[in-house]
Each structure stands twice: as C-alpha cells, then as structure tokens.
Design a protein around this motif. Structure first.
Motif, PDB file in Angstrom:
ATOM      1  N   ARG A   1       0.828  -1.215   0.000  1.00  0.00           N
ATOM      2  CA  ARG A   1       0.000   0.000   0.000  1.00  0.00           C
ATOM      3  C   ARG A   1       0.857   1.258   0.000  1.00  0.00           C
ATOM      4  NH1 ARG A   1      -5.108  -0.090   3.693  1.00  0.00           N
ATOM      5  NH2 ARG A   1      -5.636   1.543   2.230  1.00  0.00           N
ATOM      6  N   LEU A   2       1.941   1.257   0.785  1.00  0.00           N
ATOM      7  CA  LEU A   2       2.835   2.401   0.789  1.00  0.00           C
ATOM      8  C   LEU A   2       3.535   2.582  -0.557  1.00  0.00           C
ATOM      9  CD1 LEU A   2       4.501   2.045   4.310  1.00  0.00           C
ATOM     10  CD2 LEU A   2       2.908   3.830   3.566  1.00  0.00           C
ATOM     11  N   ARG A   3       3.937   1.493  -1.160  1.00  0.00           N
ATOM     12  CA  ARG A   3       4.582   1.557  -2.483  1.00  0.00           C
ATOM     13  C   ARG A   3       3.617   2.116  -3.528  1.00  0.00           C
ATOM     14  NH1 ARG A   3       7.554  -3.772  -3.733  1.00  0.00           N
ATOM     15  NH2 ARG A   3       8.899  -2.984  -2.112  1.00  0.00           N
ATOM     16  N   THR A   4       2.372   1.649  -3.480  1.00  0.00           N
ATOM     17  CA  THR A   4       1.374   2.159  -4.418  1.00  0.00           C
ATOM     18  C   THR A   4       1.126   3.642  -4.220  1.00  0.00           C
ATOM     19  OG1 THR A   4       0.306  -0.011  -4.429  1.00  0.00           O
ATOM     20  CG2 THR A   4      -0.995   1.829  -5.246  1.00  0.00           C
ATOM     21  N   ALA A   5       1.008   4.060  -2.964  1.00  0.00           N
ATOM     22  CA  ALA A   5       0.784   5.478  -2.665  1.00  0.00           C
ATOM     23  C   ALA A   5       1.978   6.329  -3.088  1.00  0.00           C
ATOM     24  CB  ALA A   5       0.504   5.657  -1.182  1.00  0.00           C
ATOM     25  N   LEU A   6       3.178   5.815  -2.909  1.00  0.00           N
ATOM     26  CA  LEU A   6       4.373   6.549  -3.285  1.00  0.00           C
ATOM     27  C   LEU A   6       4.471   6.719  -4.808  1.00  0.00           C
ATOM     28  CD1 LEU A   6       7.077   7.831  -2.406  1.00  0.00           C
ATOM     29  CD2 LEU A   6       8.093   5.571  -2.728  1.00  0.00           C
ATOM     30  N   PHE A   7       4.184   5.680  -5.554  1.00  0.00           N
ATOM     31  CA  PHE A   7       4.266   5.771  -7.006  1.00  0.00           C
ATOM     32  C   PHE A   7       3.157   6.638  -7.601  1.00  0.00           C
ATOM     33  CE2 PHE A   7       6.865   1.791  -6.759  1.00  0.00           C
ATOM     34  CZ  PHE A   7       8.037   2.396  -7.170  1.00  0.00           C
ATOM     35  N   ARG A   8       2.025   6.704  -6.941  1.00  0.00           N
ATOM     36  CA  ARG A   8       0.949   7.607  -7.407  1.00  0.00           C
ATOM     37  C   ARG A   8       1.356   9.067  -7.189  1.00  0.00           C
ATOM     38  NH1 ARG A   8      -4.556   4.818  -5.185  1.00  0.00           N
ATOM     39  NH2 ARG A   8      -4.488   3.020  -6.571  1.00  0.00           N
ATOM     40  N   ALA A   9       2.094   9.296  -6.112  1.00  0.00           N
ATOM     41  CA  ALA A   9       2.512  10.683  -5.810  1.00  0.00           C
ATOM     42  C   ALA A   9       3.574  11.162  -6.803  1.00  0.00           C
ATOM     43  CB  ALA A   9       3.057  10.757  -4.396  1.00  0.00           C
ATOM     44  N   LEU A  10       4.319  10.250  -7.374  1.00  0.00           N
ATOM     45  CA  LEU A  10       5.359  10.622  -8.330  1.00  0.00           C
ATOM     46  C   LEU A  10       4.726  10.826  -9.656  1.00  0.00           C
ATOM     47  CD1 LEU A  10       8.206   8.178  -7.324  1.00  0.00           C
ATOM     48  CD2 LEU A  10       7.997  10.563  -6.743  1.00  0.00           C
TER      49      LEU A  10
END
Length: 127
Positions: free
Chosen positions: A118-127
């Motif tokens: 979930r953190l990885r998904t949220a991080l890649f969406r922010a980029l």
C-alpha cells in the motif's frame, strides 16, 4: 528457515552460571559455561532441514553432520561436552518456539507485506 537461525543464534549466547568453576579448555579461564555458537547454528540448520524436507534421510544426515561439528569442538579443545549439550538444547528450544509461533509470525509477515504494498502504491501515485 532464517527465522529459526536468528532465534537459535541468540539463544546460543545464553550462559549457564554456577555449573562449572573449572578453567576453560585451552587455558581460557571463565567461571561459566558458554554454548558453542558453531554447534548451535549448525543444529539450527539441521532441525530446519529435518522439518522442511519430506524425506527423513536428509534431516538424519544433517543431524549427523551437526553432531560431528559438536564433537570437533570438544576434540579441538575449545568447549566442554556440556557446552555442546547446551548448544543442542538451545537450538532445539529456538526451533520449537519459532515452529509453535509460526502462525502468528506468518500473519504478521503478511500484514507487513500488505502495508508495504500500500505504501509503495501510494508513493508511485505521488510521483
């Protein structure tokens, strides 16, 4: 198998006070008995192989090889036989404690993987 090894290695650092007041082999003077970490780690591998493989022969051979390591530690003169017995006991205690808690450990690992995803998904969406 790594979980078993980490627990067993930490248990190998347990010392038994008051059992022996004699000098250590090879002139090492300590008034306590230290478990052989070499033997503990090798027996941790052996218990894990004995459990993980369907064939009993692999585990049996691993236990024989681990026993030879313990005998070698006594033969070379760096440990007493009680040190080896303590190492075998510590490795077996570590293995059984991790084996008994394997459900809790696996649930916790699944939760950590879920949070990481979930953190990885949220991080890649922010980029």
């Amino acid at each position: 198998m790594i979980n078993y090894l980490v627990v067993d290695y930490k248990l190998s650092e347990v010392s038994f006070y008051g059992i022996s007041n004699s000098n250590r082999p090879q002139g090492r003077s300590q008034a306590l008995i230290r478990n052989s970490q070499h033997t503990t780690v090798v027996f941790a591998f052996a218990w894990s192989l004995f459990y993980l493989h369907d064939r009993w022969r692999v585990g049996f051979v691993a236990l024989i090889l681990a026993s030879l390591v313990g005998v070698n530690r006594v033969y070379v003169g760096v440990h007493y036989p009680i040190d080896i017995i303590g190492a075998v006991g510590a490795s077996l205690l570590g293995f059984t404690s991790v084996y008994a808690a394997r459900g809790t450990v696996m649930n916790f690992a699944s939760l950590c993987i879920h949070i990481e995803n979930r953190l990885r998904t949220a991080l890649f969406r922010a980029l």
